[in-house]
Design an enzyme around this catalytic site. Structure first.
Site, PDB file in Angstrom:
ATOM      1  N   GLY A 305       0.825  -1.211   0.000  1.00 39.20           N
ATOM      2  CA  GLY A 305       0.000   0.000   0.000  1.00 39.20           C
ATOM      3  C   GLY A 305       0.858   1.260   0.000  1.00 39.20           C
ATOM      4  O   GLY A 305       1.925   1.326  -0.619  1.00 39.20           O
ATOM      5  N   SER A 306       0.409   2.249   0.763  1.00 35.68           N
ATOM      6  CA  SER A 306       1.076   3.550   0.732  1.00 35.68           C
ATOM      7  C   SER A 306       2.454   3.548   1.382  1.00 35.68           C
ATOM      8  O   SER A 306       3.201   4.522   1.240  1.00 35.68           O
ATOM      9  CB  SER A 306       0.193   4.593   1.421  1.00 35.68           C
ATOM     10  OG  SER A 306      -0.995   4.808   0.667  1.00 35.68           O
ATOM     11  N   THR A 307       2.833   2.466   2.086  1.00 37.68           N
ATOM     12  CA  THR A 307       4.178   2.430   2.681  1.00 37.68           C
ATOM     13  C   THR A 307       5.258   2.410   1.614  1.00 37.68           C
ATOM     14  O   THR A 307       6.424   2.708   1.900  1.00 37.68           O
ATOM     15  CB  THR A 307       4.342   1.189   3.576  1.00 37.68           C
ATOM     16  OG1 THR A 307       4.180   0.000   2.794  1.00 37.68           O
ATOM     17  CG2 THR A 307       3.335   1.201   4.710  1.00 37.68           C
ATOM     18  N   VAL A 308       4.890   2.081   0.372  1.00 35.19           N
ATOM     19  CA  VAL A 308       5.885   2.047  -0.698  1.00 35.19           C
ATOM     20  C   VAL A 308       6.141   3.432  -1.292  1.00 35.19           C
ATOM     21  O   VAL A 308       7.116   3.639  -2.020  1.00 35.19           O
ATOM     22  CB  VAL A 308       5.428   1.058  -1.807  1.00 35.19           C
ATOM     23  CG1 VAL A 308       4.412   1.707  -2.738  1.00 35.19           C
ATOM     24  CG2 VAL A 308       6.612   0.533  -2.604  1.00 35.19           C
ATOM     25  N   LYS A 309       5.283   4.409  -0.975  1.00 36.73           N
ATOM     26  CA  LYS A 309       5.380   5.717  -1.624  1.00 36.73           C
ATOM     27  C   LYS A 309       6.696   6.461  -1.366  1.00 36.73           C
ATOM     28  O   LYS A 309       7.255   7.072  -2.295  1.00 36.73           O
ATOM     29  CB  LYS A 309       4.188   6.583  -1.220  1.00 36.73           C
ATOM     30  CG  LYS A 309       2.867   6.095  -1.820  1.00 36.73           C
ATOM     31  CD  LYS A 309       1.671   6.890  -1.332  1.00 36.73           C
ATOM     32  CE  LYS A 309       0.376   6.392  -1.958  1.00 36.73           C
ATOM     33  NZ  LYS A 309      -0.823   7.100  -1.459  1.00 36.73           N
TER      34      LYS A 309
END
Length: 472
Positions: A305-309
């Protein structure tokens, strides 16, 4: 009468000669045969090493207990003895089956365990019926105990009865007196360090096989203690924070990779496995829809999810696809040229007409990362994320770790036999699609991001503990 006297004298001489031959000529041979009947070499199990957290708090110890064992060569009728024992105390079919399996691996004069733990009442019953139970022994021994129970079960693992497959892979001599072995977690990973080395006793026994005296003893070498990097206070706080939720928490030292906390919830009580868990209890754990035996921190694979951003943002800066000042319009959706599909932002109406990298990270702007992923392309995203450990195991010193999935053109062609599509690149930008990570893998990647790009090796045992073991 003279002839009779000669016969008597001859017989007496023959008896004296035979007596002299037995007492002098065959003394050594007969003494050896006698010793075989009454003297046995009995292995003595080493004391298993203790396990502590980073502040010296005890996580795995050895508690005194009593077990029930049978020496088969001293038992006239095994089946009758087992039948009597089942009438006296609670012994299940599983324990009898395990007894028979282990009997095949041991010699007749070696004690074979039947019950791992006896209550005081059961000990009293067996003592009262001792005359009817030749070859049946109640042995005092140290048994593994986990004072924190479920709190650290997924890190420590547990010990359990040695299986048929395991005995074929072990040093049989060193495990002659040992009935349990590390099954998972630290207990399994560091089995060779924790176990120690077997000792021996030369014991004299009576006709019933009971020990009369110890003639000679070589003490076993105890297993080495281990100090973990785990902080029990942090582990407890993380567990309480999860509450009744299913999930995982991993905390690493970003500079050293030392594991400070590793929680997988729900968990289980490791003490249930010591000495052998019943089929009923194991089935309840196995069939629980919340999967308490499943280590989500090491084996659970989830979309990041957004942890990869932040990683995608860094890739954009490193490649020149964006700069800190680059601004993008976010109307609340994104669309590839000449395609009908619309990719929605989590915020209805979007984040504005002028979103820069800092705002995109702070507000987790999906549309910004859709566009950034397309600018980068999967052929630059995949190798960049691979440099942070995505798609592979961290190599932590715990068994059973799984690798996540880092998709690429080659990966999809190899695994799925299909080409890569532009829309798949779009959703990679927000950690969706084929991308998966384990919580541990994500923690290691985040540690690397936090310390300026230096890889860390996650570990749970303090290196000094291993140095001390090697030195000993």
């Amino acid at each position: 009468t003279e002839y009779s006297n000669v016969r008597v004298a001859g017989a007496t001489g023959l008896l004296l000669w035979r007596l002299l031959d037995l007492q002098v000529g065959q003394h050594d041979q007969l003494r050896a045969l006698s010793d075989r009947n009454r003297v046995h070499l009995r292995p003595v199990a080493p004391t298993r090493g203790l396990i502590f957290d980073r502040d010296g708090r005890l996580l795995a110890r050895n508690e005194p207990g009593f077990s029930l064992t049978l020496v088969r060569e001293s038992i006239p009728d095994i089946d009758a003895t087992l039948a009597l024992l089942t009438r006296l105390i609670d012994i299940g079919d599983e324990e009898i089956e395990q007894f028979h399996q282990q009997s095949k691996r041991q010699r007749n004069f070696e004690p074979v365990p039947l019950r791992a733990r006896l209550s005081e009442k059961e000990i009293a019953i067996l003592a009262a019926n001792r005359p009817q139970l030749p070859g049946v022994e109640v042995q005092a021994k140290l048994q593994r105990d986990y004072p924190e129970g479920p709190l650290v079960a997924h890190v420590l693992g547990y010990v359990g009865r040695i299986s048929e497959a395991e005995i074929n892979e072990l040093d049989r001599v060193n495990y002659l007196a040992t009935n349990t072995i590390g099954k998972v977690g630290v207990e399994r990973q560091y089995e060779s360090i924790l176990h120690g080395e077997v000792g021996y006793e030369q014991v004299e026994t009576d006709v019933r096989g009971r020990v009369i005296s110890v003639l000679e003893r070589t003490d076993p070498i105890p297993g080495h203690d281990l100090n973990l990097t785990l902080d029990l206070a942090v582990q407890r706080a993380a567990t309480e924070a999860l509450g009744d939720w299913r999930g995982a928490v991993v905390a690493l030292d970003v500079h050293s990779g030392a594991l400070i906390a590793l929680v997988s919830a729900p968990a289980f009580d490791a003490n249930w496995f010591v000495g052998g868990i019943s089929r009923t209890r194991y089935a309840s754990l196995r069939d629980d829809p919340n999967l308490p035996l499943f280590n989500r921190a090491l084996r659970g694979r989830y979309p990041p999810g957004s942890t990869v951003k932040p990683f995608l943002g860094l890739a954009g800066l490193a490649s020149g696809a964006v700069t800190p000042a680059t601004r993008m319009n976010d109307p609340g959706w994104y669309q590839l040229p000449n395609q009908e599909r619309v990719y929605r932002d989590w915020k209805r109406g979007g984040h504005g007409r002028s979103v820069d990298l800092r705002q995109a990270i702070v507000e987790s702007c999906d549309t910004y990362y859709y566009e950034l992923a397309v600018r980068l392309g999967i052929d630059r995203i995949a190798p960049f994320l691979a440099d942070f450990g995505f798609g592979r195991r961290t190599g932590i010193d715990l068994p059973g770790e799984r690798a996540g999935i880092l998709p690429s053109r080659e990966w999809k062609r190899t695994q799925l036999g299909a080409p890569w599509y532009p829309g798949e690149t779009v959703i990679v930008g927000i950690g969706q699609g084929y991308t998966t990570v384990t919580p541990l893998q994500l923690a290691a990647a985040t540690a690397m991001l936090a310390n300026g790009g230096r890889p860390v090796q996650p570990h749970v045992v303090r290196p000094t503990a291993l140095v001390e073991w090697w030195a000993s």
